[in-house]
Motif scaffolding. Structure first.
Motif, PDB file in Angstrom:
ATOM      1  N   ARG A 320      30.468  57.963  55.206  1.00 56.38           N
ATOM      2  CA  ARG A 320      29.636  57.786  56.390  1.00 56.38           C
ATOM      3  C   ARG A 320      28.554  56.719  56.207  1.00 56.38           C
ATOM      4  NH1 ARG A 320      27.810  63.462  58.676  1.00 56.38           N
ATOM      5  NH2 ARG A 320      27.056  62.109  60.342  1.00 56.38           N
ATOM      6  N   SER A 351      33.954  68.230  40.521  1.00 54.64           N
ATOM      7  CA  SER A 351      34.498  67.693  39.273  1.00 54.64           C
ATOM      8  C   SER A 351      33.986  66.268  39.059  1.00 54.64           C
ATOM      9  CB  SER A 351      36.020  67.680  39.339  1.00 54.64           C
ATOM     10  OG  SER A 351      36.443  66.778  40.343  1.00 54.64           O
ATOM     11  N   GLY A 352      34.138  65.811  37.828  1.00 49.69           N
ATOM     12  CA  GLY A 352      33.794  64.415  37.546  1.00 49.69           C
ATOM     13  C   GLY A 352      34.607  63.461  38.393  1.00 49.69           C
ATOM     14  N   PHE A 454      43.208  50.364  56.829  1.00 49.14           N
ATOM     15  CA  PHE A 454      42.445  51.556  57.131  1.00 49.14           C
ATOM     16  C   PHE A 454      41.771  52.098  55.880  1.00 49.14           C
ATOM     17  CE2 PHE A 454      45.123  50.903  60.700  1.00 49.14           C
ATOM     18  CZ  PHE A 454      44.325  51.256  61.770  1.00 49.14           C
ATOM     19  N   TYR A 455      41.950  51.420  54.766  1.00 50.64           N
ATOM     20  CA  TYR A 455      41.254  51.812  53.548  1.00 50.64           C
ATOM     21  C   TYR A 455      39.854  51.198  53.566  1.00 50.64           C
ATOM     22  CZ  TYR A 455      46.073  52.768  52.399  1.00 50.64           C
ATOM     23  OH  TYR A 455      47.360  53.224  52.449  1.00 50.64           O
ATOM     24  N   GLY A 471      41.863  59.169  47.929  1.00 54.14           N
ATOM     25  CA  GLY A 471      42.938  60.134  47.728  1.00 54.14           C
ATOM     26  C   GLY A 471      44.294  59.619  48.184  1.00 54.14           C
ATOM     27  N   ASN A 472      44.326  58.455  48.807  1.00 57.53           N
ATOM     28  CA  ASN A 472      45.597  57.854  49.204  1.00 57.53           C
ATOM     29  C   ASN A 472      46.249  57.197  47.990  1.00 57.53           C
ATOM     30  OD1 ASN A 472      43.827  57.671  51.895  1.00 57.53           O
ATOM     31  ND2 ASN A 472      45.987  57.832  52.413  1.00 57.53           N
ATOM     32  N   GLN A 473      47.551  57.109  48.029  1.00 59.94           N
ATOM     33  CA  GLN A 473      48.277  56.530  46.897  1.00 59.94           C
ATOM     34  C   GLN A 473      49.400  55.628  47.387  1.00 59.94           C
ATOM     35  OE1 GLN A 473      49.842  59.910  44.633  1.00 59.94           O
ATOM     36  NE2 GLN A 473      51.078  60.549  46.376  1.00 59.94           N
ATOM     37  N   PRO A 474      49.019  54.497  47.996  1.00 53.27           N
ATOM     38  CA  PRO A 474      50.052  53.566  48.452  1.00 53.27           C
ATOM     39  C   PRO A 474      50.818  52.971  47.277  1.00 53.27           C
ATOM     40  CG  PRO A 474      47.884  52.554  48.608  1.00 53.27           C
ATOM     41  CD  PRO A 474      47.673  54.003  48.269  1.00 53.27           C
ATOM     42  N   ARG A 475      52.056  52.604  47.523  1.00 50.99           N
ATOM     43  CA  ARG A 475      52.871  51.919  46.514  1.00 50.99           C
ATOM     44  C   ARG A 475      52.868  50.415  46.711  1.00 50.99           C
ATOM     45  NH1 ARG A 475      57.916  50.633  48.659  1.00 50.99           N
ATOM     46  NH2 ARG A 475      59.022  50.759  46.691  1.00 50.99           N
ATOM     47  N   GLU A 476      52.296  49.975  47.824  1.00 50.32           N
ATOM     48  CA  GLU A 476      52.249  48.543  48.103  1.00 50.32           C
ATOM     49  C   GLU A 476      51.066  48.267  49.024  1.00 50.32           C
ATOM     50  OE1 GLU A 476      56.065  48.018  50.085  1.00 50.32           O
ATOM     51  OE2 GLU A 476      55.092  48.184  52.035  1.00 50.32           O
ATOM     52  N   PRO A 516      52.105  54.081  42.593  1.00 48.15           N
ATOM     53  CA  PRO A 516      51.205  54.898  43.408  1.00 48.15           C
ATOM     54  C   PRO A 516      50.495  55.959  42.590  1.00 48.15           C
ATOM     55  CG  PRO A 516      53.514  55.395  43.897  1.00 48.15           C
ATOM     56  CD  PRO A 516      53.518  54.241  42.954  1.00 48.15           C
ATOM     57  N   PRO A 518      46.479  58.362  42.968  1.00 48.72           N
ATOM     58  CA  PRO A 518      45.187  58.431  43.656  1.00 48.72           C
ATOM     59  C   PRO A 518      44.081  57.690  42.899  1.00 48.72           C
ATOM     60  CG  PRO A 518      46.211  60.612  43.533  1.00 48.72           C
ATOM     61  CD  PRO A 518      46.988  59.697  42.615  1.00 48.72           C
TER      62      PRO A 518
ATOM     63  N   GLY B 341      53.154  61.389  50.159  1.00 50.27           N
ATOM     64  CA  GLY B 341      54.080  60.289  49.934  1.00 50.27           C
ATOM     65  C   GLY B 341      53.425  59.120  49.251  1.00 50.27           C
ATOM     66  N   ASP B 342      54.057  57.962  49.369  1.00 52.42           N
ATOM     67  CA  ASP B 342      53.580  56.792  48.638  1.00 52.42           C
ATOM     68  C   ASP B 342      53.810  55.491  49.384  1.00 52.42           C
ATOM     69  OD1 ASP B 342      56.301  56.445  48.464  1.00 52.42           O
ATOM     70  OD2 ASP B 342      56.405  56.582  46.287  1.00 52.42           O
ATOM     71  N   ILE B 343      54.056  55.571  50.701  1.00 56.86           N
ATOM     72  CA  ILE B 343      54.273  54.325  51.432  1.00 56.86           C
ATOM     73  C   ILE B 343      52.940  53.597  51.645  1.00 56.86           C
ATOM     74  CG2 ILE B 343      56.414  55.057  52.512  1.00 56.86           C
ATOM     75  CD1 ILE B 343      54.820  55.712  55.058  1.00 56.86           C
ATOM     76  N   ALA B 344      53.020  52.390  52.143  1.00 56.49           N
ATOM     77  CA  ALA B 344      51.813  51.568  52.275  1.00 56.49           C
ATOM     78  C   ALA B 344      50.870  52.115  53.346  1.00 56.49           C
ATOM     79  CB  ALA B 344      52.200  50.136  52.629  1.00 56.49           C
ATOM     80  N   ASP B 346      48.429  54.107  55.558  1.00 57.22           N
ATOM     81  CA  ASP B 346      47.381  55.012  55.050  1.00 57.22           C
ATOM     82  C   ASP B 346      47.602  56.464  55.459  1.00 57.22           C
ATOM     83  OD1 ASP B 346      46.629  54.272  57.795  1.00 57.22           O
ATOM     84  OD2 ASP B 346      44.834  55.439  57.375  1.00 57.22           O
ATOM     85  N   ASN B 349      50.504  58.596  52.542  1.00 56.46           N
ATOM     86  CA  ASN B 349      50.514  58.483  51.076  1.00 56.46           C
ATOM     87  C   ASN B 349      49.475  59.362  50.384  1.00 56.46           C
ATOM     88  OD1 ASN B 349      48.118  57.026  51.463  1.00 56.46           O
ATOM     89  ND2 ASN B 349      49.182  55.069  51.473  1.00 56.46           N
ATOM     90  N   ILE B 350      49.274  60.573  50.871  1.00 59.30           N
ATOM     91  CA  ILE B 350      48.429  61.468  50.083  1.00 59.30           C
ATOM     92  C   ILE B 350      49.287  62.155  49.014  1.00 59.30           C
ATOM     93  CG2 ILE B 350      46.711  61.807  51.897  1.00 59.30           C
ATOM     94  CD1 ILE B 350      47.873  64.633  52.342  1.00 59.30           C
ATOM     95  N   GLY B 471      37.673  71.390  46.365  1.00 60.58           N
ATOM     96  CA  GLY B 471      37.266  70.493  45.298  1.00 60.58           C
ATOM     97  C   GLY B 471      36.096  71.018  44.483  1.00 60.58           C
ATOM     98  N   GLN B 473      34.277  73.654  41.892  1.00 55.85           N
ATOM     99  CA  GLN B 473      34.777  74.359  40.706  1.00 55.85           C
ATOM    100  C   GLN B 473      33.693  75.274  40.140  1.00 55.85           C
ATOM    101  OE1 GLN B 473      35.899  71.306  37.835  1.00 55.85           O
ATOM    102  NE2 GLN B 473      33.810  70.535  37.760  1.00 55.85           N
ATOM    103  N   PRO B 518      39.102  72.804  39.830  1.00 57.72           N
ATOM    104  CA  PRO B 518      39.271  72.607  41.283  1.00 57.72           C
ATOM    105  C   PRO B 518      40.488  73.361  41.836  1.00 57.72           C
ATOM    106  CG  PRO B 518      38.886  70.515  40.178  1.00 57.72           C
ATOM    107  CD  PRO B 518      39.144  71.539  39.101  1.00 57.72           C
TER     108      PRO B 518
END
Lengths: 529, 529
Positions: A320, A351-352, A454-455, A471-476, A516, A518, B341-344, B346, B349-350, B471, B473, B518
């Motif tokens: 925010r 967590s850390g 959108f990141y 927390g997103n994990q894109p592969r490209e 990919p 996080p 998933g892992d696509i580009a 947003d 790909n969580i 998240g 702990q 967590p």
């Protein structure tokens, strides 16, 4: 009879200058005696307020903002302190002296001499009330940490894990009460709220100077609700006396920020009118324009208040920062986003990795962040309040982030308005944005179809783009820079603290591929300009 | 001349009954011929609409809600279809037939026969457009999964990873266009939007029945924006013709939910007036009160609309279920919280652990959740659209969560108003809540100092308390149940899928200790009542 005082040989740019005078000690000098001084150089006049430091000694402090000769003259209702004249020859700044931190470039912080301040805060509310050994350990830990700001209270703290009494009290004690938590706060305790204890403040000043010596700003919390002694519920006149005394003592310290309160809205005995009055008192009393803010528990204060220099908010959703930038047009510090730890309290057990995530998200959303640590230990020495030793996993990663930001554009990280994320926030959130507004080009950049990113992405346009995936994990990632520009690309693993080159040179429309996972980021740096 | 039809031998409670009639095939029977029927039992009269199924065959369908003898009579503007009479003897429900899912107990779902439906959705928008082999694989995957609802589109889908043409089209094709993404949608494609393709709908019905056979509800998306053929931009008259035809065919299917749209606000050619009109058309045409909702991209629809039975929202912050409960007083389904998933993209790909977290947080905030999966593979068979095989990490954990919820109170999980978290939400969020309101007892429970629980906690008061830490702990939890009640306590690791007893019997004020980590939860179950 007025006397004349020569300048101290140590007068230097951005170093606290002090003149001591002897005066009356009878009665109650804290309230009976007024003392001020005007410092002059050419056309410049700066009025400062002196204070009584006990044993018949009065002090006047000054923070020189230019080199060369300055003179001053005092005014007092005590003859011995009135009309005293002095001179000081201000030398250039010593190494690592840069002056107070102030807002710069709307959303960022710089020292008075222009040096960039990439604010990375931590929190140890009551560290100066723990006695010498622990306080020295805190300073040693801080010196090795990435943190260059510490949120700390003037007054001692009453809370779970905080049952020990301080070695020094800010006022003359009249009677002693109980120390247990939750106990019966205020029962048995009484102080003379018109007689300060100079030793208390001398100790605080020593610790603020100790912080300055290791490059740490003291974000000084003037009032707070976690109290068994009564310091949180003085009368307005007593509050104002305290504020003026504190500012008279500390405004010439270069590394002080005024934080009017921690969790102001949890202080039942103070109204909004009180806070507005006290903000004016501090602001009017401070000749050196220190940063001034106030920190919420639940409801944020009105950060559009003209005397508030920056947002010092408490929120867990650090993304925010972008919203608060748009609302307030000031630097954003999210000064409590929860603490890394494992205590029962819900604010004290992330967590850390969650802390590191909140730092990255906040920074790439255009804010500055503050850390804290609440791992339980049998001695109940929790960093968040008492200081001691940092044991968490986040500080090393915060140091890594700090290095990356410091190596980035000198203007700082600004969220980039070409991104979908920025436009959604600017429209007031997902409930209000319309798809066509999101994907249409911006004026002046019609040839640059806006990046559908959108990141959280920050940097400086045409030079530096840092996208954090959280927390997103894109592969490209589709490279969405302006046309006809060349960039290097690297993958950042924010937890493993690695930077891996992805491509020496990429341009708009290229696609970067990576594994990919996080909590990664991609950094694009311009190479052809 | 009217003819009489005897009841089919299979008529059974909550099973689709169908009567076939022969009628005119000349002209355009889809628009020229009207057909309806009134089904009667004692005082009960239910009017249904028939439809043309090609080759001169017309069908009337009915979903019996009581056993015993029913009769019906038809009305039509075609003589051969008018005044046809029939009888059916409705047998008791077959095993696992429970009737349509409807709202129950304000915020929950039950089948018409009272059977609880703990909705756990998944998403495969275009799975019925992929041909037999893949569709069978999807059904086999679903049958082994925890999911008992699938979000699926009537029309095929145009999008990245969705360039294949469907085997069947819903309308008679006039000309064929291109299939590439993003391509030039609509270019070259034309259909006769007044001539349905019965084979398309027969296939859809077969798949809906296949879902019913494995206990899965079809959350049927009536319109959606991801289109290259033109089905998203028909005229209002064409839309209404389609809606009435669809509802005539499908309203007697017990496992159908009407989802007016996916991402209605991304459909540029439809206005809010269109959506309100179409909601009325579907609602008025459906004699069997199926669930009806509409799903947003950005701005949520007005879920207070009287014909909307439940909230079918898209939001990533699933904790807001509590806020939407308070705003709408209807069951909450967060039907897109991103995809594992892992696509580009947003939204796709969580991580599996983030998906599981969003499920737990949503459920313990009083909502129901929908999953989706977008791991890339070379055949571009992504579950989220085409179906196929589930490969992610979340389904097994969602099954674990589902079992826990199903073993819990039959009334479902309701967020508990004694918690700080509930009160903050009820007050309109942290910006508005006051500390005294948060910690004061609730009326009627003055002897029960409210639990200062800020973790999402749901259950049923005095019986069942499930606190999920997300998240956070904590290393300990203060047992904050009402006085003089005994509970068992267990620690749940939502990722490892373990349930570990913490204490056989605890009471108010006891402290539970456990290893901080967590994504854990604590479950307290009443043992003395």
């Amino acid at each position: 009879m007025s006397s004349s005082i020569q300048s101290s040989s140590e007068a230097a740019l951005w170093a606290t200058y002090e003149a001591a005078l002897n005066g009356p000690s009878e009665g109650n000098p804290f309230v009976d005696v007024t003392l001020s001084a005007v410092f002059m150089q050419g056309d410049k006049q700066i009025k400062t307020t002196g204070f009584y430091d006990g044993d018949g000694v009065y002090r006047i402090r000054f923070l020189p903002e230019t080199t060369g000769e300055w003179s001053f003259v005092t005014r007092s209702n005590a003859g011995a302190l009135d009309g005293v004249q002095g001179k000081l020859d201000v030398a250039p700044a010593k190494a690592d002296h840069h002056g107070p931190v102030r807002p710069a470039n709307t959303f960022h912080y710089r020292h008075a001499d222009g040096t960039r301040h990439v604010s990375m805060g931590t929190t140890a509310y009551a560290w100066t009330h723990q006695g010498g050994a622990l306080e020295e350990q805190t300073l040693a830990s801080l010196a090795k940490s990435p943190f260059n700001k510490i949120r700390m209270c003037v007054f001692p703290k009453h809370y779970r894990y905080n049952q020990n009494e301080p070695e020094l009290y800010p006022y003359e004690m009249l009677s002693k009460g109980r120390s247990d938590w939750p106990g019966k706060p205020f029962e048995g305790w009484s102080f003379d709220f018109e007689r300060f204890n100079p030793a208390f403040f001398q100790h605080l000043e020593q610790r603020i100077n100790d912080l300055a010596a290791i490059g740490v700003e003291a974000d000084l919390i003037v009032l707070h609700p976690y109290d068994r002694w009564g310091f949180s519920r003085m009368t307005p006149a007593q509050d104002d006396l305290y504020l003026r005394y504190l500012v008279a003592r500390l405004s010439a310290f270069p590394n002080v920020w005024w934080s009017m309160a921690n969790e102001y809205d949890f202080m039942a005995s103070k109204s909004l009118d009180d806070w507005n009055r006290m903000i004016e008192v501090v602001s009017d009393s401070d000749p050196f324009d220190h940063l001034l803010s106030i920190h919420n528990g639940f409801a944020p204060f009105d950060y559009n208040h003209p005397k508030i220099t920056h947002v010092s908010i408490q929120r867990q959703d650090t993304s925010r920062a972008l919203e608060w930038r748009l609302a307030h047009g000031k630097p954003i510090s999210d000064d409590e986003c929860s603490y890394e730890g494992d205590i029962a309290e819900d604010w004290g057990n992330i967590s850390g990795s969650e802390m590191v995530h909140r730092f990255w998200l906040g920074m790439v959303s255009g804010g500055y962040m503050t850390h804290g640590e609440t791992y339980y230990n049998d001695s109940e020495t929790l960093w968040w309040s008492k200081g001691g030793k940092l044991t968490g996993e986040s500080p090393a990663r915060i140091a890594f982030l700090k290095r990356i930001v410091e190596e980035g554009p000198d203007e700082g990280l600004d969220p980039l308005p070409h991104t979908g994320r920025y436009r959604i926030m600017a429209a007031g959130g997902l409930d209000h944005v319309k798809l066509p507004d999101l994907i249409s080009p911006m004026p002046g950049e019609e040839d640059w179809v806006p990046a559908r990113i959108f990141y959280a992405t920050a940097g400086q346009p045409h030079r530096y783009y840092l996208s954090y995936f959280g927390g997103n994990q894109p592969r490209e990632l589709n490279v969405a820079v302006p046309p006809n520009e060349q960039y290097s690309a690297e993958l950042i693993d924010t937890w493993e603290m690695t930077q891996t080159p992805l491509a020496d040179s990429v341009k708009r429309g290229d696609v970067l591929h990576f594994t990919p996972k996080p909590y990664q980021a991609v950094l694009l740096k311009r190479i052809d300009a």
